[in-house]
Motif scaffolding. Structure first.
Motif, PDB file in Angstrom:
ATOM      1  N   ARG A  63     -54.792   2.105 -27.279  1.00  0.00           N
ATOM      2  CA  ARG A  63     -54.860   1.008 -28.291  1.00  0.00           C
ATOM      3  C   ARG A  63     -54.661  -0.334 -27.555  1.00  0.00           C
ATOM      4  O   ARG A  63     -54.726  -1.444 -28.339  1.00  0.00           O
ATOM      5  N   LEU A  64     -54.057  -0.239 -26.329  1.00  0.00           N
ATOM      6  CA  LEU A  64     -53.890  -1.484 -25.578  1.00  0.00           C
ATOM      7  C   LEU A  64     -55.092  -1.943 -25.036  1.00  0.00           C
ATOM      8  O   LEU A  64     -55.110  -2.880 -24.106  1.00  0.00           O
ATOM      9  N   GLY A  65     -56.192  -1.200 -25.233  1.00  0.00           N
ATOM     10  CA  GLY A  65     -57.406  -1.519 -24.622  1.00  0.00           C
ATOM     11  C   GLY A  65     -57.879  -0.729 -23.221  1.00  0.00           C
ATOM     12  O   GLY A  65     -59.077  -1.087 -22.770  1.00  0.00           O
ATOM     13  N   GLN A  66     -57.090   0.302 -23.088  1.00  0.00           N
ATOM     14  CA  GLN A  66     -57.312   0.898 -21.754  1.00  0.00           C
ATOM     15  C   GLN A  66     -58.205   2.288 -22.043  1.00  0.00           C
ATOM     16  O   GLN A  66     -58.228   2.692 -23.207  1.00  0.00           O
ATOM     17  N   ARG A  67     -59.114   2.554 -21.268  1.00  0.00           N
ATOM     18  CA  ARG A  67     -59.916   3.838 -21.656  1.00  0.00           C
ATOM     19  C   ARG A  67     -59.223   4.979 -20.866  1.00  0.00           C
ATOM     20  O   ARG A  67     -58.960   4.890 -19.511  1.00  0.00           O
ATOM     21  N   VAL A  68     -59.040   5.950 -21.502  1.00  0.00           N
ATOM     22  CA  VAL A  68     -58.126   6.957 -21.243  1.00  0.00           C
ATOM     23  C   VAL A  68     -58.735   8.389 -21.203  1.00  0.00           C
ATOM     24  O   VAL A  68     -59.235   8.855 -22.376  1.00  0.00           O
ATOM     25  N   LEU A  69     -58.524   9.314 -20.051  1.00  0.00           N
ATOM     26  CA  LEU A  69     -59.048  10.514 -20.126  1.00  0.00           C
ATOM     27  C   LEU A  69     -57.779  11.271 -19.888  1.00  0.00           C
ATOM     28  O   LEU A  69     -56.891  11.032 -18.978  1.00  0.00           O
ATOM     29  N   VAL A  70     -57.623  12.616 -20.816  1.00  0.00           N
ATOM     30  CA  VAL A  70     -56.457  13.586 -20.660  1.00  0.00           C
ATOM     31  C   VAL A  70     -57.117  14.741 -20.221  1.00  0.00           C
ATOM     32  O   VAL A  70     -58.017  15.228 -20.595  1.00  0.00           O
ATOM     33  N   LEU A 136     -62.963  21.065  -8.814  1.00  0.00           N
ATOM     34  CA  LEU A 136     -62.610  20.414 -10.170  1.00  0.00           C
ATOM     35  C   LEU A 136     -61.790  18.932  -9.698  1.00  0.00           C
ATOM     36  O   LEU A 136     -62.436  18.187 -10.482  1.00  0.00           O
ATOM     37  N   LEU A 137     -61.162  18.930  -8.761  1.00  0.00           N
ATOM     38  CA  LEU A 137     -60.581  17.589  -8.325  1.00  0.00           C
ATOM     39  C   LEU A 137     -61.724  16.705  -8.125  1.00  0.00           C
ATOM     40  O   LEU A 137     -61.702  15.346  -8.348  1.00  0.00           O
ATOM     41  N   GLU A 138     -62.799  17.144  -7.420  1.00  0.00           N
ATOM     42  CA  GLU A 138     -63.953  16.210  -7.036  1.00  0.00           C
ATOM     43  C   GLU A 138     -64.564  15.762  -8.198  1.00  0.00           C
ATOM     44  O   GLU A 138     -65.250  14.710  -8.429  1.00  0.00           O
ATOM     45  N   GLY A 139     -64.891  16.697  -9.020  1.00  0.00           N
ATOM     46  CA  GLY A 139     -65.546  16.403 -10.550  1.00  0.00           C
ATOM     47  C   GLY A 139     -64.687  15.239 -11.214  1.00  0.00           C
ATOM     48  O   GLY A 139     -65.368  14.283 -11.805  1.00  0.00           O
ATOM     49  N   ILE A 140     -63.400  15.265 -11.200  1.00  0.00           N
ATOM     50  CA  ILE A 140     -62.407  14.409 -11.857  1.00  0.00           C
ATOM     51  C   ILE A 140     -62.793  13.070 -11.234  1.00  0.00           C
ATOM     52  O   ILE A 140     -62.641  11.985 -11.733  1.00  0.00           O
ATOM     53  N   GLU A 141     -62.920  13.022  -9.846  1.00  0.00           N
ATOM     54  CA  GLU A 141     -63.226  11.778  -9.051  1.00  0.00           C
ATOM     55  C   GLU A 141     -64.543  11.117  -9.558  1.00  0.00           C
ATOM     56  O   GLU A 141     -64.378   9.904  -9.701  1.00  0.00           O
ATOM     57  N   ARG A 142     -65.200  12.005  -9.850  1.00  0.00           N
ATOM     58  CA  ARG A 142     -66.848  11.429 -10.363  1.00  0.00           C
ATOM     59  C   ARG A 142     -66.569  10.835 -11.807  1.00  0.00           C
ATOM     60  O   ARG A 142     -66.990   9.667 -12.364  1.00  0.00           O
ATOM     61  N   LEU A 143     -65.631  11.564 -12.749  1.00  0.00           N
ATOM     62  CA  LEU A 143     -65.413  11.010 -13.997  1.00  0.00           C
ATOM     63  C   LEU A 143     -64.480   9.649 -14.155  1.00  0.00           C
ATOM     64  O   LEU A 143     -64.642   8.962 -15.060  1.00  0.00           O
ATOM     65  N   SER A 144     -63.798   9.576 -13.035  1.00  0.00           N
ATOM     66  CA  SER A 144     -62.912   8.459 -13.003  1.00  0.00           C
ATOM     67  C   SER A 144     -63.709   6.994 -13.116  1.00  0.00           C
ATOM     68  O   SER A 144     -63.021   5.945 -13.478  1.00  0.00           O
ATOM     69  N   ASP A 145     -64.755   6.893 -12.888  1.00  0.00           N
ATOM     70  CA  ASP A 145     -65.534   5.755 -13.184  1.00  0.00           C
ATOM     71  C   ASP A 145     -65.822   5.115 -14.333  1.00  0.00           C
ATOM     72  O   ASP A 145     -66.022   3.926 -14.587  1.00  0.00           O
ATOM     73  N   GLU A 146     -65.474   6.195 -15.418  1.00  0.00           N
ATOM     74  CA  GLU A 146     -65.627   5.663 -16.561  1.00  0.00           C
ATOM     75  C   GLU A 146     -64.346   5.682 -17.454  1.00  0.00           C
ATOM     76  O   GLU A 146     -64.213   5.123 -18.698  1.00  0.00           O
ATOM     77  N   PHE A 147     -63.226   5.444 -16.617  1.00  0.00           N
ATOM     78  CA  PHE A 147     -61.817   5.365 -17.177  1.00  0.00           C
ATOM     79  C   PHE A 147     -60.936   4.601 -16.645  1.00  0.00           C
ATOM     80  O   PHE A 147     -61.077   4.260 -15.230  1.00  0.00           O
TER      81      PHE A 147
END
Length: 305
Positions: A63-70, A136-147
Motif C-alpha cells: 500500500r506504500l507503493g512497493q512491489r512485494v513477493l512473499v 531455488l535461491l537462484e530462481g528467487i534471484e531471477r524473480l527479484s527483477d519484478e519486485f
C-alpha cells in the motif's frame, strides 16, 4: 535456432547455475539487483504469529507503493496462502520435479502482493539437498527483477533449510513474544546463526505484547543479553500489541490491515512498514550501516564499564 545451438545454450545455462550455486556456497547470500530488499522473517519457536506478521507487513508495504513477493518457506505448513484464502494450483514440488518453472507457481492475490508457496510436506522440505536449495535461491534471484521487497517466511527454530533461507537474506526480522519460551528460543536462534555464519543483521519485532512499554522492555532485556554474551546487536523494529481483531482476521482468512484498518495491531504494522521502508538498504557485507554503528557503541560501552 539449430539443435546444436539449443544444446549449447542449455549447457551454458547449466554452467551458470553451477557457478551460482558454488558462489552461494561460499558467500551464502542472494545476488540481487541493486535496490531489492530481502528480509527473512524468523522465530525461535512456533506460535508467535510470524506468518501474520509477514502477511500484514507485506500488504502494508504494498500500500506504500512497493512491489512485494512473499516466499512461504515455512516447512509443509503453507500458512501464507491459507491466511490469504488462496489455494495455489502449483507449488515448489512441481518445480523440483521439473513440471513447472518457478515463475509459474507465483500467484497474485487480492491483497496486492504475490506469493511463492512451497506446498511441501515436512519430509519433502526437510530432505531438500543443498543443490536443490541453491537452485531455488537462484530462481528467487531471477524473480527479484519484478519486485522491490522479498519477504521470506522461514520455519521456526533451526534446521539446514531454515538456516539457509535466513542467511540468504541480507536482513533478518526476528519475531518474539513476551512468553519465556519464546524469549529463550529467540536467544538460541541468534546464538546458533551467529556461531555458524558470523555477524548477521538481526532486527527484533515484539509481537502480542500488552503495550508498547512491555515491548520495549523485552527488547532492552534481550538486547542486553545478546550484546553481552554473543556480541550481537539487535535493532528494535517496534511491537504489535495483542488484538482480538487479529484473531478474527485469521478466522476470516483476510489480512488484518485490510479488514480492520483502524485496529490497534494494524497501526503497529503500519509503523513497522514505514520504519522498514525508511531504512537504507544493507551494505555489501549484509550489515546495515546504522546497525554497525550500534555494535561499535556497544563495544565501546563494554570497554569503558
Amino acid at each position: 535456432m539449430s539443435f546444436s545451438g539449443t544444446m549449447q545454450d542449455q549447457a551454458d545455462t547449466l554452467r551458470q547455475l553451477a557457478f551460482s550455486a558454488k558462489r552461494r556456497n561460499m558467500e551464502g547470500q542472494l545476488e540481487l539487483r541493486e535496490g531489492v530488499r530481502v528480509i527473512s522473517v524468523a522465530s525461535g519457536k512456533g506460535g508467535v504469529g510470524k506468518s501474520s506478521v509477514v502477511i500484514n507487513l507485506a500488504v502494508t508495504l504494498s500500500r506504500l507503493g512497493q512491489r512485494v513477493l512473499v516466499v512461504d518457506a515455512d516447512l509443509g505448513v503453507g500458512d501464507i496462502c491459507l491466511l490469504l484464502g488462496e489455494s495455489p494450483r502449483y507449488t515448489l514440488d512441481h518445480v523440483l520435479t521439473g513440471e513447472r518453472g518457478l515463475e509459474e507457481i507465483v500467484i497474485g492475490t487480492e491483497s496486492g502482493i504475490h506469493v511463492l508457496s512451497m506446498g511441501m510436506t515436512p519430509q519433502q522440505y526437510g530432505s531438500l539437498t543443498p543443490h536443490k536449495r541453491n537452485l531455488l535461491l537462484e530462481g528467487i534471484e531471477r524473480l527479484s527483477d519484478e519486485f522491490d521487497y522479498i519477504l521470506i517466511d522461514t520455519g521456526a527454530g533451526i534446521s539446514g533449510n531454515v538456516s539457509s533461507f535466513a542467511v540468504a537474506a541480507k536482513e533478518i526480522l526476528l519475531v518474539v513474544t513476551p512468553e519465556p519460551t519464546s524469549i529463550m528460543d529467540a536467544y538460541a536462534l541468534v546464538k546458533t546463526l551467529s556461531a555458524r555464519h558470523g555477524a548477521l543483521p538481526f532486527k527484533l519485532l515484539v509481537n502480542m505484547c500488552r503495550d508498547t512499554e512491555e515491548g520495549k522492555g523485552l527488547y532492552q532485556k534481550l538486547s542486553a543479553i545478546t550484546g553481552r554474551f554473543l556480541e550481537v546487536s539487535l535493532q528494535y523494529m517496534g511491537c504489535i500489541v495483542k488484538d482480538d481483531m487479529l484473531v478474527d482476521s485469521v478466522r476470516r482468512r483476510q489480512p488484518l490491515c485490510r479488514l480492520y484498518p483502524d485496529a490497534k495491531a494494524t497501526l503497529g504494522f503500519r509503523a513497522l512498514a514505514q520504519k522498514v521502508a525508511s531504512e537504507g538498504a544493507p551494505t555489501d557485507d549484509g550489515i546495515n550501516v546504522e546497525a554497525a554503528g550500534r555494535r561499535k557503541e556497544w563495544r565501546n560501552h563494554e570497554l569503558s564499564s
